[in-house]
Design a protein around this motif. Sequence first.
Motif, PDB file in Angstrom:
ATOM      1  N   ARG A 112       0.827  -1.081   0.066  1.00 58.08           N
ATOM      2  CA  ARG A 112      -0.085   0.117  -0.068  1.00 58.08           C
ATOM      3  C   ARG A 112       0.917   1.181  -0.098  1.00 58.08           C
ATOM      4  NH1 ARG A 112      -5.171  -0.379   2.041  1.00 58.08           N
ATOM      5  NH2 ARG A 112      -5.929  -2.357   2.100  1.00 58.08           N
ATOM      6  N   SER A 113       0.475   2.276  -0.960  1.00 57.92           N
ATOM      7  CA  SER A 113       0.985   3.433  -0.804  1.00 57.92           C
ATOM      8  C   SER A 113       0.004   4.426  -0.131  1.00 57.92           C
ATOM      9  CB  SER A 113       1.267   4.161  -2.015  1.00 57.92           C
ATOM     10  OG  SER A 113       2.323   3.796  -2.631  1.00 57.92           O
ATOM     11  N   ARG A 114      -1.284   4.070  -0.050  1.00 60.98           N
ATOM     12  CA  ARG A 114      -2.239   4.876   0.655  1.00 60.98           C
ATOM     13  C   ARG A 114      -3.595   3.796   1.346  1.00 60.98           C
ATOM     14  NH1 ARG A 114      -1.381   5.212  -4.040  1.00 60.98           N
ATOM     15  NH2 ARG A 114      -0.772   7.120  -4.103  1.00 60.98           N
ATOM     16  N   ASP A 115      -4.288   4.557   2.086  1.00 59.10           N
ATOM     17  CA  ASP A 115      -5.269   3.440   2.865  1.00 59.10           C
ATOM     18  C   ASP A 115      -6.359   3.090   1.786  1.00 59.10           C
ATOM     19  OD1 ASP A 115      -3.788   3.489   5.159  1.00 59.10           O
ATOM     20  OD2 ASP A 115      -4.860   5.349   5.959  1.00 59.10           O
ATOM     21  N   GLY A 116      -6.721   4.080   0.836  1.00 60.12           N
ATOM     22  CA  GLY A 116      -7.951   3.631  -0.009  1.00 60.12           C
ATOM     23  C   GLY A 116      -7.696   4.350  -1.345  1.00 60.12           C
ATOM     24  N   LEU A 176      -3.703   1.412  -5.725  1.00 63.69           N
ATOM     25  CA  LEU A 176      -3.243   1.453  -4.266  1.00 63.69           C
ATOM     26  C   LEU A 176      -1.773   1.196  -4.015  1.00 63.69           C
ATOM     27  CD1 LEU A 176      -5.136   1.197  -1.590  1.00 63.69           C
ATOM     28  CD2 LEU A 176      -4.414  -1.225  -1.376  1.00 63.69           C
ATOM     29  N   TYR A 215     -14.141   6.287  -1.259  1.00 67.24           N
ATOM     30  CA  TYR A 215     -12.908   5.482  -1.556  1.00 67.24           C
ATOM     31  C   TYR A 215     -13.304   4.218  -2.005  1.00 67.24           C
ATOM     32  CZ  TYR A 215     -10.260   8.986   1.075  1.00 67.24           C
ATOM     33  OH  TYR A 215      -9.941  10.244   1.697  1.00 67.24           O
ATOM     34  N   HIS A 237     -11.835   0.142  -2.120  1.00 65.37           N
ATOM     35  CA  HIS A 237     -10.863  -0.516  -1.677  1.00 65.37           C
ATOM     36  C   HIS A 237     -10.793  -2.062  -2.245  1.00 65.37           C
ATOM     37  CE1 HIS A 237     -10.697   2.038   2.130  1.00 65.37           C
ATOM     38  NE2 HIS A 237     -12.154   2.129   1.639  1.00 65.37           N
ATOM     39  N   GLU A 249      -9.035  -8.250  -0.497  1.00 60.89           N
ATOM     40  CA  GLU A 249      -7.752  -8.746   0.193  1.00 60.89           C
ATOM     41  C   GLU A 249      -7.641 -10.443   0.060  1.00 60.89           C
ATOM     42  OE1 GLU A 249      -5.468  -6.973   2.162  1.00 60.89           O
ATOM     43  OE2 GLU A 249      -6.775  -5.302   1.731  1.00 60.89           O
TER      44      GLU A 249
END
Length: 402
Positions: A112-116, A330, A361, A363, A366
């Motif tokens: 990840r470079s960001r959360d969303g 992401l 956002y 997502h 996973e």
Amino acid sequence: MRIIDAKVIVTCPGRNFVTLKITTDEGVTGLGDATLNGRELAVVSYLRDHVCPLLIGRDPARIEDIWQYLYRGAYWRRGPVTMTAIAAVDTALWDIKGKYAGMPVYQLLGGRSRDGVTVYGHANGESIPEVLDEVARYVELGYKAVRVQAGVPGLASTYGVSADKMFYEPADARRPTENTWSTPQYLRMVPELFAAVRERFGPDLHVLHDVHHRLTPIEAARLGASLEEYHPFWLEDPVPAELQEGFRLIRQQTTTPIAVGEVFNSIWDCQRLITEQLIDYIRTTVVHAGGITHLRRIFDLAALHHVRTGSHGATDLSPVCMSAALHVDLAVPNFGIQEYMRHSTLTDEVFPHGYRFEDGYLHPSEEPGLGVEIDEELAGRYPYDPAYLPVNRLTDGSMHNW
């Protein structure tokens, strides 16, 4: 591990999608989107007749080598059909690699470079008041960014304006619908639209607009300058991009950010625009720009030149492509925004997936791989239904860019 099967699945749960499914001798499968709106069967033939037979027996872990084999090995390089086919293979191989590793694909891209992933929706209407009501609906849904498109007074139809506000699909007929266009009337309308949006929603909402390749550079420069006081997030596809020098004239005349690239299919299509900083956002996609492997190359080049990403995400990109885009979004450091046109309930049933929208956002799933599957039995109930994108003419009957 070896590839033992590569199957092309064509389905039309409300609109046409082409999907490649690759299977390995260990029972691991991967999906890739191969949809080219209005030219779907050209890619189907390219895959079935020329690519799929070449994949049998290959090691699916050798993603880069297979990409180069399909690109260089064809001799006739690039073009939307070739690059869409390569994209399908590449995306499916990343899906397999993620499943084999037990990780979502974004983890294989560096994490990840960001959360969303910030996304924008499409608010449109025949009139400016209708558009404002649609913007309000997206704001209520939690969107932080909205694209606005309004009908042009005096024109019977306008790009981006649809009867179904949530599930816009421009490919609408078995022969191309003919629209009529007037640049002077359009240039009068757009500043009025932005003024109304800002008056009602204030300065914090990100507001985008798509010109759809319809202006000359000087016309686009005039439009960009007229919108500066309303702080657009971007002006999309202001001119046809074949003449990239035209973007220099726009850049010299306005500070309105420029986005382009949904019809590009290789790094060479946007190399000059990026390296000379003639654009602010690059809109290339997983499905039309050679898959995750090649898209990451484009985005890495963009990152070196202060250009951010803004990938195309219309409904003619299947949930397989949307999922793949989210994994890339992401991970990359220079992410800007992601277009997000929701698919219909029927499409989501054919392509069950784990990505989700929450508070503006998206997502990604996973689950290992891309986190999207295809219900082949359900897909088989919806056969291919030919549909074309519209064409455009000026008021005097001349062909123009749609």
